[in-house]
Design a protein around this motif. Structure first.
Motif, PDB file in Angstrom:
ATOM      1  N   THR A 148       0.852  -1.322   0.190  1.00 56.77           N
ATOM      2  CA  THR A 148      -0.037  -0.021   0.012  1.00 56.77           C
ATOM      3  C   THR A 148       0.916   1.344  -0.059  1.00 56.77           C
ATOM      4  O   THR A 148       0.571   2.252  -0.731  1.00 56.77           O
ATOM      5  CB  THR A 148      -0.956   0.078   1.217  1.00 56.77           C
ATOM      6  N   LEU A 149       1.901   1.312   0.793  1.00 59.06           N
ATOM      7  CA  LEU A 149       2.657   2.411   0.965  1.00 59.06           C
ATOM      8  C   LEU A 149       3.495   2.615  -0.405  1.00 59.06           C
ATOM      9  O   LEU A 149       3.898   3.724  -0.923  1.00 59.06           O
ATOM     10  CB  LEU A 149       3.696   2.318   2.032  1.00 59.06           C
ATOM     11  N   MET A 150       3.897   1.537  -0.983  1.00 60.81           N
ATOM     12  CA  MET A 150       4.590   1.582  -2.045  1.00 60.81           C
ATOM     13  C   MET A 150       3.777   2.252  -3.438  1.00 60.81           C
ATOM     14  O   MET A 150       4.430   2.964  -4.166  1.00 60.81           O
ATOM     15  CB  MET A 150       5.159   0.063  -2.632  1.00 60.81           C
ATOM     16  N   ILE A 151       2.334   1.721  -3.471  1.00 58.52           N
ATOM     17  CA  ILE A 151       1.562   2.162  -4.531  1.00 58.52           C
ATOM     18  C   ILE A 151       1.441   3.727  -4.230  1.00 58.52           C
ATOM     19  O   ILE A 151       1.487   4.562  -5.205  1.00 58.52           O
ATOM     20  CB  ILE A 151       0.294   1.811  -4.530  1.00 58.52           C
ATOM     21  N   LEU A 152       1.414   4.200  -2.948  1.00 57.55           N
ATOM     22  CA  LEU A 152       1.177   5.547  -2.559  1.00 57.55           C
ATOM     23  C   LEU A 152       2.647   6.456  -2.912  1.00 57.55           C
ATOM     24  O   LEU A 152       2.373   7.583  -3.512  1.00 57.55           O
ATOM     25  CB  LEU A 152       0.737   5.871  -1.026  1.00 57.55           C
ATOM     26  N   VAL A 153       3.437   5.746  -2.732  1.00 59.61           N
ATOM     27  CA  VAL A 153       4.922   6.473  -2.947  1.00 59.61           C
ATOM     28  C   VAL A 153       5.031   6.485  -4.319  1.00 59.61           C
ATOM     29  O   VAL A 153       5.504   7.835  -4.869  1.00 59.61           O
ATOM     30  CB  VAL A 153       6.063   5.785  -2.047  1.00 59.61           C
ATOM     31  N   ALA A 154       4.921   5.567  -5.087  1.00 64.28           N
ATOM     32  CA  ALA A 154       4.748   5.664  -6.573  1.00 64.28           C
ATOM     33  C   ALA A 154       3.802   6.593  -7.260  1.00 64.28           C
ATOM     34  O   ALA A 154       4.347   7.507  -8.115  1.00 64.28           O
ATOM     35  CB  ALA A 154       4.755   4.169  -7.017  1.00 64.28           C
ATOM     36  N   SER A 155       2.606   6.754  -6.677  1.00 64.86           N
ATOM     37  CA  SER A 155       1.866   7.841  -7.094  1.00 64.86           C
ATOM     38  C   SER A 155       2.254   9.243  -6.868  1.00 64.86           C
ATOM     39  O   SER A 155       2.019  10.038  -7.703  1.00 64.86           O
ATOM     40  CB  SER A 155       0.466   7.443  -6.420  1.00 64.86           C
ATOM     41  N   VAL A 156       2.815   9.397  -5.544  1.00 59.47           N
ATOM     42  CA  VAL A 156       3.454  10.653  -5.299  1.00 59.47           C
ATOM     43  C   VAL A 156       4.645  10.994  -6.359  1.00 59.47           C
ATOM     44  O   VAL A 156       4.597  12.321  -6.905  1.00 59.47           O
ATOM     45  CB  VAL A 156       3.989  10.734  -4.029  1.00 59.47           C
ATOM     46  N   LYS A 157       5.586  10.313  -6.781  1.00 61.28           N
ATOM     47  CA  LYS A 157       6.424  10.508  -7.575  1.00 61.28           C
ATOM     48  C   LYS A 157       5.958  10.464  -8.925  1.00 61.28           C
ATOM     49  O   LYS A 157       6.521  11.543  -9.835  1.00 61.28           O
ATOM     50  CB  LYS A 157       7.493   9.298  -7.519  1.00 61.28           C
ATOM     51  N   LEU A 158       4.898   9.961  -9.127  1.00 62.51           N
ATOM     52  CA  LEU A 158       4.315  10.010 -10.604  1.00 62.51           C
ATOM     53  C   LEU A 158       3.758  11.609 -10.725  1.00 62.51           C
ATOM     54  O   LEU A 158       3.956  12.465 -11.699  1.00 62.51           O
ATOM     55  CB  LEU A 158       3.374   8.988 -11.049  1.00 62.51           C
ATOM     56  N   LEU A 159       3.102  11.883  -9.712  1.00 62.90           N
ATOM     57  CA  LEU A 159       2.297  13.299  -9.884  1.00 62.90           C
ATOM     58  C   LEU A 159       3.551  14.410  -9.639  1.00 62.90           C
ATOM     59  O   LEU A 159       3.180  15.285 -10.299  1.00 62.90           O
ATOM     60  CB  LEU A 159       1.427  13.379  -8.539  1.00 62.90           C
ATOM     61  N   GLY A 160       4.398  14.033  -8.800  1.00 61.55           N
ATOM     62  CA  GLY A 160       5.655  15.193  -8.859  1.00 61.55           C
ATOM     63  C   GLY A 160       6.073  15.395 -10.143  1.00 61.55           C
ATOM     64  O   GLY A 160       6.387  16.606 -10.792  1.00 61.55           O
ATOM     65  N   ILE A 161       6.382  14.164 -11.198  1.00 63.78           N
ATOM     66  CA  ILE A 161       7.059  14.344 -12.265  1.00 63.78           C
ATOM     67  C   ILE A 161       6.113  15.018 -13.370  1.00 63.78           C
ATOM     68  O   ILE A 161       6.244  15.898 -14.124  1.00 63.78           O
ATOM     69  CB  ILE A 161       7.485  13.132 -12.974  1.00 63.78           C
ATOM     70  N   THR A 162       4.691  14.686 -13.187  1.00 63.24           N
ATOM     71  CA  THR A 162       3.612  15.239 -14.175  1.00 63.24           C
ATOM     72  C   THR A 162       3.481  16.692 -13.775  1.00 63.24           C
ATOM     73  O   THR A 162       3.255  17.604 -14.670  1.00 63.24           O
ATOM     74  CB  THR A 162       2.242  14.461 -13.838  1.00 63.24           C
TER      75      THR A 162
END
Length: 575
Positions: free
Chosen positions: A54-68
């Motif tokens: 769950t944390l991995m999905i949230l962290v990955a989503s945060v990184k993706l949104l940061g790049i976007t």
């Protein structure tokens, strides 16, 4: 705001960048909110020690949104600035096209320093219109609508707080600031125009101020204008900073309200506590975007004032605009006749007529001289025929065509003109002669220079700005040389030899009249010598025609022309 609307029409020719700026601005704003909302949720969720995936999905989503968010922010900046530069280019081109036909009469309305301030400073001011006024509110509105809609799924109360905060920081507070900003910006713009005017006067008149020992007084006036401008700029900066600080305070107050109300809802069980940090982060991020609205009133008023000042430069009567669209071209192959019928004219803001009910005819191929005392309106007649100014009454016809329906360019194209003050460009003798005709050869130019007694110049000799390295007589002869090279069937000569000695004047006028023997010639002069060859002489005083006839006829009448001639002869005899 009508003037601002017309300026916007000139700017918004390229709509693709506008659309892309809004699109990327919206994506940038919404992904930034998503990034911080997810970060707040991740912090709260981590406190409950969820599964690692769950944390991995949230962290990955945060990184993706940061790049976007970074990519969309780059796209928004790129397209908005490219659009701004395109708009400024369109505005400058359109403004030039509007000003060009008004150029002859433009300096009657505006002093040169004020005009420079308008077409340079005010155009530069409008670069902020798109970046700071037009698209930020659109992006902010779209982002907030999506944010409020998203927040409603968690708490209607907090969504209402965000909506009220949005209305206050985006509409109500900027409206109050705009009301107070107008007076501040008006003073800044006025003081800037006065400083530009004083500076141009100082530079143009430096030599005369130095000669008459008034340089210190003018410097004091210039320093005073500069001090006033700096003071007004300081007031504007203080006003803008206080506005920005107040807007930031309101934004943070809304976020504190979200935190307080959200904590209360958690305590009474109306909100899951895991979402509180997320909603606070949403509020903080969303209201960061309202910072642009703190400077919105200032830039809006700047843009409005700039558009008003530019509109005043280029405004034309709608009827004149309609007539200009239907203008015809003057078409002549031989020398035309020129008829002036009951023409009256006065300059703007003057109480008396410069010309009053004038009527005369210049027959085809005739040679006519207009004489009279200074200020009698001689040069104004020529300017009216050239359509440099519009007259209030009567009609002027060229080759039986009313100039009201003729384009200025077609009249000028068929006319050789030598003015009292002719402009010479920085460059060479060749450059200044080629203005008359681009395909003129060096041999033609050298032959004409010889005829006007400028054979001591080579075509490569330098000409300084405004012909400062030429004497008054040399400038007049160079202007006559340009007219000779043009070879048009109409000649307008306004005091063309006033700075020449008597022998040079006679030789050059004799040559010009010989070249123009099949053309229509109008000579304006305050000298009464050498007029025996003219077909008719028109004598003017105080804007009216007092006598018309040949030299011999006027001398026999012993009227006004005769008295002028006697005075001129007595002056030369006493000299």
């Amino acid at each position: 705001m009508r003037e601002l609307t017309s300026i916007v029409k000139w700017m918004f020719v390229e709509k693709r960048d506008i659309f892309l700026s809004v699109l990327f601005g919206f994506l940038s704003g919404i992904t930034a909110i998503g990034l911080f909302a997810l970060s707040g949720y991740l912090i709260s969720k981590s406190a409950f020690a969820p599964p690692i995936y769950t944390l991995m999905i949230l962290v990955a989503s945060v990184k993706l949104l940061g790049i976007t968010s970074a990519l969309t922010r780059f796209g928004e900046r790129y397209f908005s600035h490219r659009g701004t530069f395109t708009m400024l280019s369109n505005l400058r081109v359109t403004l030039y096209k509007k000003i060009e036909p008004l150029a002859p009469s433009l300096f009657q309305k505006f002093r040169s320093g004020d005009l420079l301030s308008r077409i340079v400073g005010d155009v530069e001011t409008l670069q902020n219109f798109f970046l700071r006024v037009f698209y930020p509110p659109i992006v902010l509105l779209l982002v907030f609508l999506c944010t409020v809609f998203f927040t409603m799924f968690f708490s209607i109360g907090i969504a209402l707080i965000l909506l009220v905060g949005f209305l206050i920081t985006t509409f109500i507070f900027p409206a109050i600031v705009a009301w107070t900003q107008r007076k501040v910006d008006r003073r800044v713009r006025k003081s800037r125009g006065e400083l530009s005017t004083e500076l141009s006067e100082f530079l143009y008149g430096f030599r005369d101020l130095k000669v008459y020992q008034k340089l210190d007084d003018k410097e004091d006036t210039l320093r005073g204008a500069a001090d006033i401008y700096l003071q007004e700029q300081e007031r504007e900066s203080v006003h803008n900073l206080s506005t920005e600080a107040t807007n930031t305070f309101l934004s943070l107050f809304v976020s504190f309200a979200v935190l307080g109300v959200g904590a209360y809802f958690v305590s009474v069980g109306q909100l899951d506590g895991i979402f509180l940090a997320m909603l606070v982060m949403v509020s903080l991020t969303a209201f960061e975007n309202t910072a642009a609205m703190s400077v919105f009133p200032s830039h809006l008023e700047d843009s409005r004032q700039a558009s008003v000042r530019l509109h005043h430069v280029v405004q034309t009567d709608s009827e004149q605009e309609r007539l200009r669209e239907g203008e015809e071209s003057l078409s002549v192959t031989t020398a035309p006749d020129i008829t002036v019928e009951n023409v009256s004219f006065r300059f703007p803001n003057e109480a008396r007529d410069t010309l009053s009910n004038l009527s005369f005819t210049l027959p085809a191929k005739s040679k006519t001289t207009i004489v009279g005392p200074s200020g009698s309106g001689k040069s104004t007649i020529m300017q009216l025929i050239l359509k440099l100014y519009g007259f209030q009454q009567g009609d002027i016809q060229l080759n039986h065509q009313s100039i009201e329906h003729l384009s200025q360019e077609s009249i000028w194209d068929h006319t050789n003109v030598v003015l009292q003050h002719n402009h010479f460009f920085y460059g060479t003798i060749r450059d200044n002669l080629m203005i008359a005709k681009e395909d003129v050869t060096d041999k033609e130019m050298e032959r004409v220079l010889e005829k006007v007694k400028l054979a001591h110049f080579s075509l490569d000799d330098a000409v300084l700005e405004k012909g400062e390295n030429l004497s008054g007589g040399e400038r007049q002869r160079l202007a006559i040389a340009r007219a000779l090279l043009k070879k048009s069937p109409i000649w307008f000569l306004d005091e063309p030899t006033s700075s020449m000695d008597a022998l040079t004047e006679k030789d050059i006028l004799d040559y010009v009249l010989d070249v123009a023997r099949e053309d229509t010639v109008l000579l304006i002069s305050h000298r009464l010598t050498g007029l025996e060859k003219m077909d008719q002489i028109i004598v003017m005083e105080a804007g009216k025609i007092v006598e018309v006839g040949t030299y011999d006829e006027l001398m026999k009448k012993e009227g006004y022309f005769y008295k002028m001639k006697q005075i001129e002869q007595s002056v030369f005899l006493n000299a």
